[in-house]
Design a protein around this motif. Sequence first.
Motif, mmCIF file in Angstrom:
data_model
loop_
_atom_site.group_PDB
_atom_site.id
_atom_site.type_symbol
_atom_site.label_atom_id
_atom_site.label_comp_id
_atom_site.label_asym_id
_atom_site.label_seq_id
_atom_site.Cartn_x
_atom_site.Cartn_y
_atom_site.Cartn_z
ATOM 1 N N TYR A 41 -1.142 -7.433 -4.069
ATOM 2 C CA TYR A 41 -1.180 -8.766 -3.465
ATOM 3 C C TYR A 41 -2.211 -8.824 -2.339
ATOM 4 C CZ TYR A 41 0.654 -13.305 -1.977
ATOM 5 O OH TYR A 41 0.776 -14.631 -1.676
ATOM 6 N N TYR A 42 -2.376 -7.714 -1.624
ATOM 7 C CA TYR A 42 -3.366 -7.643 -0.553
ATOM 8 C C TYR A 42 -4.795 -7.603 -1.087
ATOM 9 C CZ TYR A 42 0.386 -6.454 2.796
ATOM 10 O OH TYR A 42 1.504 -6.458 3.587
ATOM 11 N N GLY A 43 -4.942 -7.413 -2.398
ATOM 12 C CA GLY A 43 -6.282 -7.361 -2.985
ATOM 13 C C GLY A 43 -6.840 -5.967 -3.146
ATOM 14 N N PHE A 44 -5.994 -4.946 -3.036
ATOM 15 C CA PHE A 44 -6.452 -3.578 -3.229
ATOM 16 C C PHE A 44 -6.846 -3.362 -4.693
ATOM 17 C CE2 PHE A 44 -4.400 -0.977 0.440
ATOM 18 C CZ PHE A 44 -4.749 -1.960 1.346
ATOM 19 N N THR A 45 -7.882 -2.561 -4.906
ATOM 20 C CA THR A 45 -8.264 -2.173 -6.258
ATOM 21 C C THR A 45 -7.283 -1.123 -6.777
ATOM 22 O OG1 THR A 45 -9.678 -0.366 -5.505
ATOM 23 C CG2 THR A 45 -10.689 -2.565 -5.695
ATOM 24 N N THR A 46 -7.356 -0.821 -8.066
ATOM 25 C CA THR A 46 -6.454 0.175 -8.650
ATOM 26 C C THR A 46 -6.601 1.528 -7.968
ATOM 27 O OG1 THR A 46 -6.496 -0.941 -10.802
ATOM 28 C CG2 THR A 46 -5.819 1.372 -10.785
ATOM 29 N N SER A 47 -7.837 1.932 -7.710
ATOM 30 C CA SER A 47 -8.045 3.229 -7.054
ATOM 31 C C SER A 47 -7.514 3.212 -5.618
ATOM 32 C CB SER A 47 -9.531 3.603 -7.069
ATOM 33 O OG SER A 47 -10.302 2.639 -6.357
ATOM 34 N N MET A 48 -7.648 2.082 -4.936
ATOM 35 C CA MET A 48 -7.111 1.962 -3.583
ATOM 36 C C MET A 48 -5.590 2.015 -3.593
ATOM 37 S SD MET A 48 -9.550 -1.008 -1.922
ATOM 38 C CE MET A 48 -8.754 -1.006 -0.313
ATOM 39 N N ILE A 49 -4.979 1.354 -4.580
ATOM 40 C CA ILE A 49 -3.519 1.365 -4.690
ATOM 41 C C ILE A 49 -3.015 2.785 -4.914
ATOM 42 C CG2 ILE A 49 -1.560 0.655 -6.133
ATOM 43 C CD1 ILE A 49 -3.029 -2.012 -6.572
ATOM 44 N N ASN A 50 -3.684 3.520 -5.800
ATOM 45 C CA ASN A 50 -3.267 4.898 -6.082
ATOM 46 C C ASN A 50 -3.338 5.767 -4.828
ATOM 47 O OD1 ASN A 50 -2.776 4.312 -8.774
ATOM 48 N ND2 ASN A 50 -4.823 4.908 -9.445
ATOM 49 N N MET A 82 7.746 0.903 7.007
ATOM 50 C CA MET A 82 6.616 0.082 6.605
ATOM 51 C C MET A 82 5.494 0.152 7.640
ATOM 52 S SD MET A 82 6.895 -1.142 3.610
ATOM 53 C CE MET A 82 5.444 -2.180 3.747
ATOM 54 N N MET A 83 5.860 0.211 8.908
ATOM 55 C CA MET A 83 4.839 0.301 9.949
ATOM 56 C C MET A 83 3.995 1.560 9.764
ATOM 57 S SD MET A 83 3.862 1.891 12.970
ATOM 58 C CE MET A 83 5.345 2.643 13.667
ATOM 59 N N LYS A 84 4.646 2.681 9.535
ATOM 60 C CA LYS A 84 3.922 3.943 9.362
ATOM 61 C C LYS A 84 3.067 3.924 8.104
ATOM 62 C CE LYS A 84 7.396 6.690 11.824
ATOM 63 N NZ LYS A 84 8.445 7.746 11.698
ATOM 64 N N ILE A 85 3.596 3.336 7.036
ATOM 65 C CA ILE A 85 2.839 3.237 5.788
ATOM 66 C C ILE A 85 1.582 2.399 5.995
ATOM 67 C CG2 ILE A 85 2.853 2.252 3.462
ATOM 68 C CD1 ILE A 85 5.835 3.027 3.316
ATOM 69 N N LEU A 86 1.742 1.205 6.544
ATOM 70 C CA LEU A 86 0.606 0.320 6.740
ATOM 71 C C LEU A 86 -0.408 0.913 7.714
ATOM 72 C CD1 LEU A 86 2.434 -3.135 6.879
ATOM 73 C CD2 LEU A 86 1.111 -2.190 4.977
ATOM 74 N N ARG A 87 0.084 1.537 8.766
ATOM 75 C CA ARG A 87 -0.805 2.166 9.751
ATOM 76 C C ARG A 87 -1.673 3.241 9.104
ATOM 77 N NH1 ARG A 87 2.400 6.053 13.303
ATOM 78 N NH2 ARG A 87 2.189 7.192 11.325
ATOM 79 N N ASP A 88 -1.042 4.134 8.340
ATOM 80 C CA ASP A 88 -1.778 5.251 7.754
ATOM 81 C C ASP A 88 -2.718 4.799 6.633
ATOM 82 O OD1 ASP A 88 -0.377 6.744 9.538
ATOM 83 O OD2 ASP A 88 0.793 7.868 8.060
ATOM 84 N N VAL A 89 -2.284 3.822 5.852
ATOM 85 C CA VAL A 89 -3.146 3.286 4.799
ATOM 86 C C VAL A 89 -4.368 2.614 5.422
ATOM 87 C CG1 VAL A 89 -3.329 1.522 2.993
ATOM 88 C CG2 VAL A 89 -1.346 3.051 3.048
ATOM 89 N N CYS A 90 -4.158 1.837 6.457
ATOM 90 C CA CYS A 90 -5.279 1.178 7.136
ATOM 91 C C CYS A 90 -6.229 2.202 7.755
ATOM 92 C CB CYS A 90 -4.766 0.217 8.199
ATOM 93 S SG CYS A 90 -4.081 -1.314 7.530
ATOM 94 N N ASN A 91 -5.691 3.244 8.343
ATOM 95 C CA ASN A 91 -6.530 4.292 8.925
ATOM 96 C C ASN A 91 -7.420 4.923 7.862
ATOM 97 O OD1 ASN A 91 -5.586 3.974 11.528
ATOM 98 N ND2 ASN A 91 -4.074 5.613 11.393
ATOM 99 N N HIS A 92 -6.839 5.166 6.690
ATOM 100 C CA HIS A 92 -7.606 5.804 5.612
ATOM 101 C C HIS A 92 -8.752 4.911 5.155
ATOM 102 C CE1 HIS A 92 -8.411 8.312 2.086
ATOM 103 N NE2 HIS A 92 -8.554 7.167 1.418
ATOM 104 N N PHE A 93 -8.494 3.626 4.996
ATOM 105 C CA PHE A 93 -9.508 2.707 4.483
ATOM 106 C C PHE A 93 -10.329 2.026 5.592
ATOM 107 C CE2 PHE A 93 -6.402 2.671 0.883
ATOM 108 C CZ PHE A 93 -7.263 3.192 -0.077
ATOM 109 N N LYS A 94 -10.115 2.516 6.841
ATOM 110 C CA LYS A 94 -10.845 1.979 7.989
ATOM 111 C C LYS A 94 -10.637 0.460 8.149
ATOM 112 C CE LYS A 94 -14.362 5.646 7.977
ATOM 113 N NZ LYS A 94 -13.288 6.597 8.167
ATOM 114 N N LEU A 95 -9.404 0.059 7.927
ATOM 115 C CA LEU A 95 -9.002 -1.317 8.179
ATOM 116 C C LEU A 95 -8.337 -1.387 9.551
ATOM 117 C CD1 LEU A 95 -7.404 -2.090 4.690
ATOM 118 C CD2 LEU A 95 -9.621 -2.905 5.521
ATOM 119 N N LYS A 96 -8.461 -2.512 10.209
ATOM 120 C CA LYS A 96 -7.867 -2.669 11.539
ATOM 121 C C LYS A 96 -6.434 -3.153 11.398
ATOM 122 C CE LYS A 96 -12.268 -3.487 13.852
ATOM 123 N NZ LYS A 96 -13.086 -4.414 14.672
ATOM 124 N N PHE A 97 -5.511 -2.367 11.955
ATOM 125 C CA PHE A 97 -4.076 -2.638 11.842
ATOM 126 C C PHE A 97 -3.474 -2.867 13.216
ATOM 127 C CE2 PHE A 97 0.265 -0.756 12.019
ATOM 128 C CZ PHE A 97 0.911 -1.678 11.215
#
Length: 228
Positions: free
Chosen positions: A152-161, A1-16
Motif C-alpha cells: 500500500y505504501y508503494g514498495f516494490t516486490t524487492s523492497m517488500i521482501n 510497529m514503531m521498531k519495524i517502520l523505523r528500521d525499514v526506513c533506516n534501510h531504505f534511507k527514508l525519513k521516519f
Amino acid sequence: MMKILRDVCNHFKLKFQYCSQKKLRYDTDIWMENHSNIDFSALHRPIIGTHMIRNPCGIIISAYEYHKITDEPWANEKNQKLGNTSYKNAINILKEKDGIYFEMKNNLYKESSRNTIMDIYNWNYNMPNFLETKYEDLMTDFNGTLTRIFKYYGFTTSMINMALKIAGNHNINTKDQTALNNDNHITNKSLDLDKWKQFFSDSELKHKFWEVYPSNIFTKIGYTNYLA
C-alpha cells in the motif's frame, strides 16, 4: 510497529518520525502517530496511510496488566485527581475486577484505555486513502499483513521482501519463552489473543463495559460482539 517502520526506513534511507503532529517535519516520508490523533486539515500535502486497531477488550486487559508494572513516568507520577497517588499505584491497590474497571473507564491520560478505545471508535473508516488493519491480523499473519501495508505504501516486490526480512527481527511470535518473560512490555506471555475472554466472562465486567462504551462499538469497528 514503531521498531519495524523505523528500521525499514533506516534501510531504505527514508525519513521516519514517531511523534505528535506538532513535531511533524514537512520532509518526513513515514510518520507514526501512536493514537491516530491527526488534524488532516493541517497536512498540506497528499498522504496515504494505514490505521491499525485492536479489540477493545484486548486493549483493556493488556493495558491493565501493563500499567500495573510499567516504569513509564506518566504512570508513576502522583496525580491529585487520583487522591495524590499515581496511576500505577491506583491500579495496584485495587482488587482485580475493580482494577480492570478502573482501566476501562479512566480517561485521565492519553494512554488510558478509554481514550485509546474512543480514538478507535471515533476514527473515520471511510477514508479512501487509508488501509484499515488489525493487530490480531498482524499477530496471526505477520508477513501477510505487513506485505499488504508495504504494498500500500508503494514498495516494490524487492523492497517488500527486504522489509519483511527486517521486520522479522521484531516478530514476537518468533521469540522464545525466555525472551518473552524478560520483556516487560509483553504482559501476555502466552500471546493468546483471546486471553481477555477469561476476564470478560464475568457478567459484572460485561455490564460495566456497556456503562462506559457505545452500544455499536463492535459493529462500527468490525469486531464480533462477544459481550452481548
